[in-house]
Design a protein around this motif. Structure first.
Motif, mmCIF file in Angstrom:
data_model
loop_
_atom_site.group_PDB
_atom_site.id
_atom_site.type_symbol
_atom_site.label_atom_id
_atom_site.label_comp_id
_atom_site.label_asym_id
_atom_site.label_seq_id
_atom_site.Cartn_x
_atom_site.Cartn_y
_atom_site.Cartn_z
ATOM 1 N N THR A 113 0.848 -1.184 0.000
ATOM 2 C CA THR A 113 0.000 0.000 0.000
ATOM 3 C C THR A 113 0.883 1.234 0.000
ATOM 4 O O THR A 113 2.067 1.174 0.295
ATOM 5 C CB THR A 113 -0.905 0.028 1.246
ATOM 6 O OG1 THR A 113 -0.077 -0.001 2.424
ATOM 7 C CG2 THR A 113 -1.836 -1.184 1.249
ATOM 8 N N ASN A 114 0.303 2.362 -0.312
ATOM 9 C CA ASN A 114 1.061 3.616 -0.341
ATOM 10 C C ASN A 114 0.267 4.688 0.393
ATOM 11 O O ASN A 114 -0.769 5.136 -0.068
ATOM 12 C CB ASN A 114 1.317 4.044 -1.792
ATOM 13 C CG ASN A 114 2.257 5.239 -1.856
ATOM 14 O OD1 ASN A 114 2.982 5.520 -0.902
ATOM 15 N ND2 ASN A 114 2.230 5.941 -2.991
ATOM 16 N N PRO A 115 0.753 5.125 1.583
ATOM 17 C CA PRO A 115 1.958 4.639 2.250
ATOM 18 C C PRO A 115 1.729 3.259 2.875
ATOM 19 O O PRO A 115 0.573 2.829 3.042
ATOM 20 C CB PRO A 115 2.197 5.695 3.332
ATOM 21 C CG PRO A 115 0.813 6.173 3.651
ATOM 22 C CD PRO A 115 0.071 6.175 2.346
ATOM 23 N N PRO A 116 2.811 2.534 3.259
ATOM 24 C CA PRO A 116 2.659 1.221 3.879
ATOM 25 C C PRO A 116 1.900 1.327 5.196
ATOM 26 O O PRO A 116 1.988 2.323 5.905
ATOM 27 C CB PRO A 116 4.123 0.768 4.109
ATOM 28 C CG PRO A 116 4.936 1.604 3.191
ATOM 29 C CD PRO A 116 4.227 2.916 3.081
ATOM 30 N N THR A 117 1.151 0.271 5.529
ATOM 31 C CA THR A 117 0.406 0.233 6.794
ATOM 32 C C THR A 117 0.697 -1.091 7.499
ATOM 33 O O THR A 117 -0.104 -2.025 7.422
ATOM 34 C CB THR A 117 -1.106 0.366 6.541
ATOM 35 O OG1 THR A 117 -1.504 -0.645 5.609
ATOM 36 C CG2 THR A 117 -1.446 1.740 5.997
ATOM 37 N N PRO A 118 1.840 -1.201 8.174
ATOM 38 C CA PRO A 118 2.166 -2.436 8.904
ATOM 39 C C PRO A 118 1.081 -2.748 9.934
ATOM 40 O O PRO A 118 0.585 -1.856 10.631
ATOM 41 C CB PRO A 118 3.494 -2.111 9.582
ATOM 42 C CG PRO A 118 4.069 -0.990 8.781
ATOM 43 C CD PRO A 118 2.901 -0.191 8.323
ATOM 44 N N SER A 119 0.705 -4.000 10.035
ATOM 45 C CA SER A 119 -0.367 -4.387 10.950
ATOM 46 C C SER A 119 -0.121 -5.793 11.470
ATOM 47 O O SER A 119 0.741 -6.521 10.979
ATOM 48 C CB SER A 119 -1.726 -4.309 10.242
ATOM 49 O OG SER A 119 -1.767 -5.213 9.152
ATOM 50 N N GLY A 120 -0.907 -6.186 12.476
ATOM 51 C CA GLY A 120 -0.769 -7.513 13.056
ATOM 52 C C GLY A 120 -1.855 -7.772 14.077
ATOM 53 O O GLY A 120 -2.834 -7.035 14.187
ATOM 54 N N THR A 121 -1.693 -8.837 14.832
ATOM 55 C CA THR A 121 -2.662 -9.231 15.841
ATOM 56 C C THR A 121 -2.011 -9.230 17.218
ATOM 57 O O THR A 121 -0.789 -9.210 17.346
ATOM 58 C CB THR A 121 -3.217 -10.640 15.555
ATOM 59 O OG1 THR A 121 -2.129 -11.579 15.569
ATOM 60 C CG2 THR A 121 -3.907 -10.678 14.209
ATOM 61 N N TRP A 122 -2.837 -9.252 18.249
ATOM 62 C CA TRP A 122 -2.336 -9.382 19.616
ATOM 63 C C TRP A 122 -3.161 -10.434 20.339
ATOM 64 O O TRP A 122 -4.294 -10.736 19.966
ATOM 65 C CB TRP A 122 -2.412 -8.046 20.378
ATOM 66 C CG TRP A 122 -3.791 -7.458 20.520
ATOM 67 C CD1 TRP A 122 -4.388 -6.540 19.689
ATOM 68 C CD2 TRP A 122 -4.743 -7.742 21.558
ATOM 69 N NE1 TRP A 122 -5.651 -6.233 20.134
ATOM 70 C CE2 TRP A 122 -5.897 -6.958 21.286
ATOM 71 C CE3 TRP A 122 -4.749 -8.562 22.670
ATOM 72 C CZ2 TRP A 122 -7.029 -6.984 22.092
ATOM 73 C CZ3 TRP A 122 -5.877 -8.599 23.485
ATOM 74 C CH2 TRP A 122 -6.997 -7.812 23.199
ATOM 75 N N TYR A 123 -2.570 -11.010 21.368
ATOM 76 C CA TYR A 123 -3.250 -12.021 22.184
ATOM 77 C C TYR A 123 -2.805 -11.865 23.629
ATOM 78 O O TYR A 123 -1.618 -11.697 23.906
ATOM 79 C CB TYR A 123 -2.930 -13.436 21.705
ATOM 80 C CG TYR A 123 -3.547 -14.501 22.591
ATOM 81 C CD1 TYR A 123 -4.897 -14.809 22.483
ATOM 82 C CD2 TYR A 123 -2.792 -15.162 23.541
ATOM 83 C CE1 TYR A 123 -5.485 -15.758 23.302
ATOM 84 C CE2 TYR A 123 -3.368 -16.118 24.373
ATOM 85 C CZ TYR A 123 -4.711 -16.417 24.244
ATOM 86 O OH TYR A 123 -5.278 -17.342 25.063
ATOM 87 N N PHE A 124 -3.773 -11.922 24.549
ATOM 88 C CA PHE A 124 -3.489 -11.755 25.978
ATOM 89 C C PHE A 124 -4.083 -12.910 26.769
ATOM 90 O O PHE A 124 -5.189 -13.364 26.488
ATOM 91 C CB PHE A 124 -4.082 -10.437 26.479
ATOM 92 C CG PHE A 124 -4.082 -10.303 27.987
ATOM 93 C CD1 PHE A 124 -2.909 -10.008 28.662
ATOM 94 C CD2 PHE A 124 -5.248 -10.485 28.714
ATOM 95 C CE1 PHE A 124 -2.900 -9.881 30.048
ATOM 96 C CE2 PHE A 124 -5.252 -10.362 30.097
ATOM 97 C CZ PHE A 124 -4.073 -10.058 30.766
ATOM 98 N N SER A 125 -3.336 -13.383 27.761
ATOM 99 C CA SER A 125 -3.836 -14.408 28.662
ATOM 100 C C SER A 125 -3.170 -14.231 30.018
ATOM 101 O O SER A 125 -1.959 -14.024 30.097
ATOM 102 C CB SER A 125 -3.543 -15.808 28.119
ATOM 103 O OG SER A 125 -3.986 -16.790 29.030
#
Length: 466
Positions: A113-125
């Motif tokens: 994408t322009n501009p780049p959009t770094p993304s991800g997931t999170w997990y909590f326990s």
């Protein structure tokens, strides 16, 4: 706050410089007798010095939560995050009621994408969550991480998301000992009444005809009552005991009586408990069973008949989720629905087809698909997945409900009973009481049966109990 730097090699560089600058850097290294592999290039080294530049445009553009919930004292949840380039990673802090429960860093996946959009997931326990309503908060802070692992953390650009979550408080429960009663309230406190050898936990040995609160005990999710001692399992997985300790049933390494609760040392991560006549049982999260106290006829399951003042592991037994205890025998329900027993067996209460004492666990014959267990002085009870009830052992007063007074050395089904959800012994341990899914109560054996009679070899419905 100062940036955090660590020398961890990453797969790809994210701080890019013009090729001419990189070439100049390489020429300078060669001129000085170095090599490109000997260290970081000037472009990599400049990451920390350019933190302000990197963070000026970095932000967490998205922070979402897919769900957060609790079960048996453990809170867990997950969601997604996204940052604005030049950030390519995120630091995640997790809070419960404002207290930090964990932190982590996550690198993002960058799409075209322009501009780049770094993304991800999170997990909590996190375990050890008390019952009641809590506030879960996730805080995300954008980061830039280069290929060498150098970090620029943009502390001034956090983003937070909070959500309320409720851990169910324990349902009201009652446990009956030889001459005392315990009650667990929904607020996690324990109340007791009856004869008092210290096992009422109020700091005295005074008999109590009405309930008194057990001193200094809260956050309880399960209780157990032995002949003259009491047990409680707290939400944090610790076990607390009090009362008579002549056989080490309190598990503190002594034979000293305790008039108020004390934690069993060295025992953590417990999910279930049971109190026998003068011994105690506990199941840990890993499915092992631990026992302590009087070991006559082997109810501790350690292969001996030696009294134990501190917990010892029951031999050859794993995958357990629940335990029950009679006066001198023990019962375990495994995750696979099988039932295992050990200890005294003079009346067939172990269900292995014999009357032999067992100092290590044996499987009860011919029964599987079990969802709940219970034990009285000399007989054992189980509920199967189909709601049928099965009994074995002492039947002198008809407490097995099969229409006879013959002891049974293997499980037998109680006729005419189905859709059962809970089973318990009556008092004085010669009758059995069950509750069905429709809320009706049924009883059999000898004692107060709740229908105006005191003896029945087959189930009768308890009257006036909607």
């Amino acid at each position: 706050a100062s940036p955090i730097f660590r020398g961890i090699q990453m797969k790809s560089a994210v701080v890019r410089r013009p090729a001419s600058l990189l070439l100049c850097g390489l020429l300078m290294l060669v001129a000085c007798g170095g090599s490109p592999e000997a260290g970081l290039t000037p472009a990599e080294e400049s990451l920390g010095t350019q933190e302000a530049e990197l963070c000026s445009g970095a932000s967490v553009t998205q922070l979402t939560i897919s769900g957060i919930s609790t079960y048996q004292g453990e809170m867990a949840g997950s969601g997604n995050w996204e940052v604005a380039y030049p950030a390519n990673a995120v630091r995640l802090d997790y809070f419960v009621d404002g207290n930090l429960r964990g932190s982590e860093e996550r690198r993002g996946t960058t799409y075209n994408t322009n501009p780049p959009t770094p993304s991800g997931t999170w997990y909590f326990s996190s375990a050890g969550i008390s019952c009641g309503t809590h506030t879960f908060t996730i805080r995300a802070i954008p980061m830039s991480i280069d290929s060498a692992g150098n970090r620029a953390t943009c502390w001034d650009s956090p983003r937070e998301f909070s959500q309320s979550v409720t851990e169910s408080c324990p349902n009201l429960a009652v446990a009956v000992g030889h001459a005392h009663t315990l009650a667990l309230k929904q607020d996690g406190t324990v109340w007791a009444w009856g004869y008092n050898y210290g096992h009422l936990g109020d700091g005295t040995t005074t008999e109590r005809p009405t309930p008194v609160q057990v001193v200094g005990l809260s956050g309880v999710k399960a209780i157990g009552a032995g002949s003259y001692h009491s047990m409680a399992l707290r939400q944090d997985g610790t076990v607390w005991t009090w009362g008579y300790n002549g056989s080490g049933q309190l598990g503190d390494g002594t034979t000293t009586d305790h008039y108020t609760p004390a934690m069993v040392p060295g025992l953590n991560g417990v999910i279930a408990i049971a109190a026998g006549g003068s011994f105690s049982l506990a199941v840990k999260q890993d499915g092992t069973v631990w026992a302590w106290g009087d070991n006559w006829t082997g109810p501790l399951g350690d292969g001996t008949e030696t009294t134990r003042l501190s917990p010892v592991r029951v031999l050859n037994l794993n995958g357990v989720k629940a335990v029950a205890a009679g006066i001198n025998h023990s019962v375990a329900l495994k995750q696979d629905g099988t039932v295992w027993t050990w200890g005294r067996n003079s009346l067939g209460e172990l269900g292995d087809g014999t009357t032999n004492v067992r100092t290590t666990p044996v499987q009860a014959w011919g029964i599987s698909g079990v969802t709940a267990i219970s034990a009285s002085y000399w007989h054992t009870m189980a509920i199967k997945q189909d709601g049928t009830v099965w009994n074995w052992g002492d039947n002198r007063m008809g407490q097995l409900g099969d229409g006879t007074t013959a002891d049974r050395y293997m499980p037998v089904q109680v006729p005419g009973i189905s859709n059962t959800i809970t089973v318990a012994q009556g008092s004085p341990n010669y009758n059995t009481v069950v509750m069905k899914q429709d809320g009706s109560g049924w009883a059999w054996g000898s004692g107060i049966l709740g229908n105006g009679s005191t003896q029945s070899l087959t189930p009768v419905r308890v009257s006036n109990l909607p």
